[in-house]
Design an enzyme around this catalytic site. Structure first.
Site, PDB file in Angstrom:
ATOM      1  N   HIS A 290      35.371  31.388  41.005  1.00 19.88           N
ATOM      2  CA  HIS A 290      35.508  32.613  40.208  1.00 19.88           C
ATOM      3  C   HIS A 290      36.815  32.695  39.417  1.00 19.88           C
ATOM      4  O   HIS A 290      36.800  33.067  38.243  1.00 19.88           O
ATOM      5  CB  HIS A 290      35.352  33.828  41.113  1.00 19.88           C
ATOM      6  CG  HIS A 290      34.109  33.764  41.928  1.00 19.88           C
ATOM      7  ND1 HIS A 290      32.863  33.617  41.371  1.00 19.88           N
ATOM      8  CD2 HIS A 290      33.911  33.773  43.274  1.00 19.88           C
ATOM      9  CE1 HIS A 290      31.942  33.551  42.328  1.00 19.88           C
ATOM     10  NE2 HIS A 290      32.552  33.635  43.487  1.00 19.88           N
TER      11      HIS A 290
ATOM     12  N   CYS B 130      28.899  36.920  47.969  1.00 16.12           N
ATOM     13  CA  CYS B 130      28.406  38.253  48.346  1.00 16.12           C
ATOM     14  C   CYS B 130      26.895  38.253  48.538  1.00 16.12           C
ATOM     15  O   CYS B 130      26.344  39.144  49.181  1.00 16.12           O
ATOM     16  CB  CYS B 130      28.776  39.261  47.265  1.00 16.12           C
ATOM     17  SG  CYS B 130      28.123  38.791  45.655  1.00 16.12           S
TER      18      CYS B 130
HETATM   19  C1  FAD Z   1      30.292  35.325  52.367  1.00 19.40           C
HETATM   20  C2  FAD Z   1      31.298  35.895  51.384  1.00 19.40           C
HETATM   21  C3  FAD Z   1      31.047  37.109  50.782  1.00 19.40           C
HETATM   22  C4  FAD Z   1      31.972  37.652  49.869  1.00 19.40           C
HETATM   23  N1  FAD Z   1      31.693  38.837  49.273  1.00 19.40           N
HETATM   24  C5  FAD Z   1      32.552  39.354  48.355  1.00 19.40           C
HETATM   25  C6  FAD Z   1      32.251  40.561  47.686  1.00 19.40           C
HETATM   26  O1  FAD Z   1      31.203  41.182  47.905  1.00 19.40           O
HETATM   27  N2  FAD Z   1      33.151  41.034  46.790  1.00 19.40           N
HETATM   28  C7  FAD Z   1      34.308  40.366  46.521  1.00 19.40           C
HETATM   29  O2  FAD Z   1      35.081  40.833  45.655  1.00 19.40           O
HETATM   30  N3  FAD Z   1      34.622  39.213  47.154  1.00 19.40           N
HETATM   31  C8  FAD Z   1      33.777  38.705  48.070  1.00 19.40           C
HETATM   32  N4  FAD Z   1      34.077  37.535  48.717  1.00 19.40           N
HETATM   33  C9  FAD Z   1      35.375  36.885  48.475  1.00 19.40           C
HETATM   34  C10 FAD Z   1      35.297  35.983  47.243  1.00 19.40           C
HETATM   35  O3  FAD Z   1      34.233  35.084  47.368  1.00 19.40           O
HETATM   36  C11 FAD Z   1      36.608  35.223  47.068  1.00 19.40           C
HETATM   37  O4  FAD Z   1      37.655  36.145  46.971  1.00 19.40           O
HETATM   38  C12 FAD Z   1      36.496  34.370  45.813  1.00 19.40           C
HETATM   39  O5  FAD Z   1      35.591  33.327  46.027  1.00 19.40           O
HETATM   40  C13 FAD Z   1      37.841  33.787  45.412  1.00 19.40           C
HETATM   41  O6  FAD Z   1      37.637  32.997  44.287  1.00 19.40           O
HETATM   42  P1  FAD Z   1      38.610  31.781  43.926  1.00 19.40           P
HETATM   43  O7  FAD Z   1      38.053  31.160  42.714  1.00 19.40           O
HETATM   44  O8  FAD Z   1      40.008  32.253  43.928  1.00 19.40           O
HETATM   45  O9  FAD Z   1      38.523  30.809  45.173  1.00 19.40           O
HETATM   46  P2  FAD Z   1      37.325  30.023  45.845  1.00 19.40           P
HETATM   47  O10 FAD Z   1      36.050  30.734  45.688  1.00 19.40           O
HETATM   48  O11 FAD Z   1      37.798  29.720  47.233  1.00 19.40           O
HETATM   49  O12 FAD Z   1      37.240  28.675  45.002  1.00 19.40           O
HETATM   50  C14 FAD Z   1      38.221  27.695  45.061  1.00 19.40           C
HETATM   51  C15 FAD Z   1      37.674  26.419  44.447  1.00 19.40           C
HETATM   52  O13 FAD Z   1      38.702  25.437  44.469  1.00 19.40           O
HETATM   53  C16 FAD Z   1      38.133  24.180  44.801  1.00 19.40           C
HETATM   54  N5  FAD Z   1      39.214  23.332  45.350  1.00 19.40           N
HETATM   55  C17 FAD Z   1      40.080  23.640  46.341  1.00 19.40           C
HETATM   56  N6  FAD Z   1      40.948  22.625  46.543  1.00 19.40           N
HETATM   57  C18 FAD Z   1      40.622  21.657  45.655  1.00 19.40           C
HETATM   58  C19 FAD Z   1      41.140  20.367  45.389  1.00 19.40           C
HETATM   59  N7  FAD Z   1      42.187  19.856  46.055  1.00 19.40           N
HETATM   60  N8  FAD Z   1      40.545  19.629  44.422  1.00 19.40           N
HETATM   61  C20 FAD Z   1      39.484  20.110  43.724  1.00 19.40           C
HETATM   62  N9  FAD Z   1      38.965  21.335  43.955  1.00 19.40           N
HETATM   63  C21 FAD Z   1      39.522  22.093  44.896  1.00 19.40           C
HETATM   64  C22 FAD Z   1      37.041  24.535  45.805  1.00 19.40           C
HETATM   65  O14 FAD Z   1      36.060  23.518  45.877  1.00 19.40           O
HETATM   66  C23 FAD Z   1      36.499  25.835  45.225  1.00 19.40           C
HETATM   67  O15 FAD Z   1      35.413  25.620  44.357  1.00 19.40           O
HETATM   68  C24 FAD Z   1      33.168  36.957  49.614  1.00 19.40           C
HETATM   69  C25 FAD Z   1      33.415  35.721  50.227  1.00 19.40           C
HETATM   70  C26 FAD Z   1      32.486  35.191  51.095  1.00 19.40           C
HETATM   71  C27 FAD Z   1      32.766  33.852  51.719  1.00 19.40           C
END
Ligand code: FAD
Ligand code: NAD
Length: 484
Positions: free
Chosen positions: A52, A84
């Site tokens: 995201h 979610c």
């Molecule tokens: C079951 C569940 C339900 C949720 N429901 C909600 C909700 O209803 N509302 C809400 O606001 N939030 C919700 N969340 C929280 C939300 O999903 C997270 O806050 C969000 O995914 C954060 O996004 P991000 O892109 O920062 O990190 P992440 O989603 O953790 O993505 C990080 C990405 O980095 C990649 N990555 C990491 N290290 C490396 C590396 N060394 N090399 C290459 N790639 C790498 C991973 O593969 C991943 O694709 C929920 C989470 C879960 C698990």
């Protein structure tokens, strides 16, 4: 202007020689930002993590700053999975997971990004501005960058207790983990499911497992479910709701070991032991700081410490989403709140700053919501409990009533608590709950916290009345009016 342009082109031809002078004099100037924005200077931005946060940053850069070069790298096979939705499809409230992805690799390639999926970044050489990558097939390559965005997200906390590596013990972060839990719940022999952690993921997956006909035991070390988000006045209602739907609640109880030969058979806690067929761990997230923890300044929980531009302690490196801290308007200081909403906003902010448009984050309130067996709860900012934990002296005002006038046949109870700082009287939190959808009201409180609105300002706020929606004496007005 012409002189500056020639001078700058000269510097660009001798980047190492003039690197420091360029950093000090040019990169902070509005003219430099102007040139980036106009595409005169073309930057190469590498984004590590394409969920995201990374997606929001990439889309903003690609859509708004068309001359910028964007490289996206992720180790996963998919991107944009909405976690979610996991509990919804695992619990069969929606038919399939297919629509839980809102974009794909092709969409970014078509916009001109270079995108490497199933590719892990193994190391970042921050001095030489190079990212070292390894593909799933073992091949290695490097990408240089002008600007780097770390969007590596978070990792579920793994309880380090005996037996934690047995089969039948799962987390629920990735799509693949959702699939694994779904497959487990399809097995006839899996009858009793223990969920560890009654936070958002735990409560949602407990409902899903119940909807699949399983016996569900839900554990938390706290004395109520959802303790990080709501005061007891609210969370006790959720506990009752869970019990009414035959979820076996074990609050104030800590898991201490998992027992079994190859697969988990018994969960041991500080209060007893239970025969289980499946365990789902949901005790929170930690920021994934593996790549930058030795180079960048960190927040107290290990998240990359960023300023309001999402810039880290290395000016060429930005951090967004779950791997970075946020700025809490309620606390008026940095905080850690892992939410997809924060991830998206932080990605947009970082991309504009890199693209040449200075933009500060307005901070967050951590607004959140949950809906379990039809009971809706929403909150923003701080609960009384959370404020006390952070040493903020607060008061609160409560109100409970029917949502609509008594003559309306379709009606339900609504509860509201508004939390405000004792000294300044600014609103720092709000919680609301009902079997009716009252969710939109919480956004007003989010804005109130952001803007430092006092509780007194809410007392005579113009709130409309229509029997279909509320009472002439609206519950928000009534709560505010009764504030001390
Ligand atoms: C079951 C569940 C339900 C949720 N429901 C909600 C909700 O209803 N509302 C809400 O606001 N939030 C919700 N969340 C929280 C939300 O999903 C997270 O806050 C969000 O995914 C954060 O996004 P991000 O892109 O920062 O990190 P992440 O989603 O953790 O993505 C990080 C990405 O980095 C990649 N990555 C990491 N290290 C490396 C590396 N060394 N090399 C290459 N790639 C790498 C991973 O593969 C991943 O694709 C929920 C989470 C879960 C698990
Ligand atoms: N509806 C939503 O907005 C939503 C849904 C799912 C996840 N999320 C976000 O994803 C992140 C992770 O969610 P989560 O549910 O894992 O975390 P969480 O912080 O919501 O809940 C973790 C729970 O585990 C408990 N806990 C901690 N250690 C424990 C232990 N050793 N034994 C038993 N219980 C223990 C805590 O008391 C807490 O209640 C959070 O930031 C959450 O807000 C949001």
């Amino acid at each position: 202007m012409i002189f500056l342009s020639i001078f700058h082109k000269f510097l660009l031809h001798f980047p190492h020689f003039f690197y420091i002078i360029k950093k000090i004099t040019i990169e902070n100037s509005y003219y430099y930002l102007y040139q980036i924005r106009k595409g005169v200077i073309q930057l190469k931005t590498v984004i590590i993590g394409t969920n995201h946060a990374g997606i929001a940053a990439a889309n903003t850069l690609l859509d708004t700053y068309k001359d910028q070069e964007v490289v996206m790298i992720d180790r996963n096979t998919n991107l944009s999975y909405l976690g979610c939705g996991t509990a919804l499809w695992v619990g069969r409230q929606i038919e399939s997971y297919e629509n839980l992805f809102y974009t794909n690799e092709k969409a970014f390639a078509e916009k001109g990004a270079k995108i490497h999926m199933e590719t892990s970044v193994t190391e970042v050489d921050f001095q030489n501005k190079v990212v070292c990558c390894e593909k799933a097939n073992g091949s290695k390559f490097q990408e240089s960058y002008d600007k780097l965005i770390l969007a590596t997200g978070s990792l579920p906390i793994s309880p380090k207790i005996d037996g934690h590596d047995l089969d039948g013990i799962h987390f629920l972060k990735l799509f693949q983990e959702g699939q694994a839990v779904d497959a487990e719940l399809s097995k006839e022999e899996v009858q009793t499911v223990a969920v560890i952690g009654a936070g958002y993921i735990g409560v949602e997956i407990a409902e899903a497992a119940k909807r699949r006909g399983k016996n569900v035991l839900l554990f938390d070390v706290e004395s109520t479910s959802l303790a990080s988000y709501y005061d007891e006045w609210f969370s006790k209602d959720m506990d009752e709701n869970l019990k009414k739907h035959e979820i076996d609640l074990h609050l104030g109880e800590r898991a201490t070991a998992y027992l079994g030969e190859e697969r988990v058979q018994t969960l041991v806690t500080d209060k007893g032991s239970y025969a289980v067929d499946l365990v789902i761990n949901a005790i929170g997230f930690l920021p994934n700081n593996a790549l930058g923890k030795d180079h960048l300044k960190l927040f107290k929980n290990g998240a990359y410490l960023v300023d309001r531009h999402q810039q880290t302690s290395d000016p060429d490196v930005y951090a967004i989403g779950d791997c970075a801290n946020v700025y809490s308007n309620a606390l008026q200081q940095p905080a850690y709140i892992a939410l997809a909403t924060n991830a998206v906003r932080s990605g947009i902010v970082a991309a504009h700053n890199i693209g040449g448009t200075p933009l500060e984050s307005i901070g967050v309130q951590g607004s959140n919501g949950i809906s379990i067996f039809g009971y809706h709860m929403v909150s923003t900012g701080l609960s009384v409990k959370a404020a006390e934990k952070f040493g903020l002296s607060v008061k609160y005002t409560d109100f409970e009533d029917l949502q609509r006038p008594g003559f309306m046949t379709h009606n339900a109870n609504v509860k509201i608590r508004i939390v405000y700082e004792t000294s300044s009287r600014r609103v720092v939190g709000a919680q609301m709950a009902s079997f009716e959808d009252i969710s939109m009201g919480i956004h007003m409180f989010s804005l109130a916290i952001e803007e430092g609105v006092t509780i007194d300002k809410l007392k005579l706020l113009d709130i409309f009345f229509l029997p279909h929606f509320n009472q002439p004496y609206n519950y928000i007005t009534m709560a505010a009016l009764s504030a001390e």
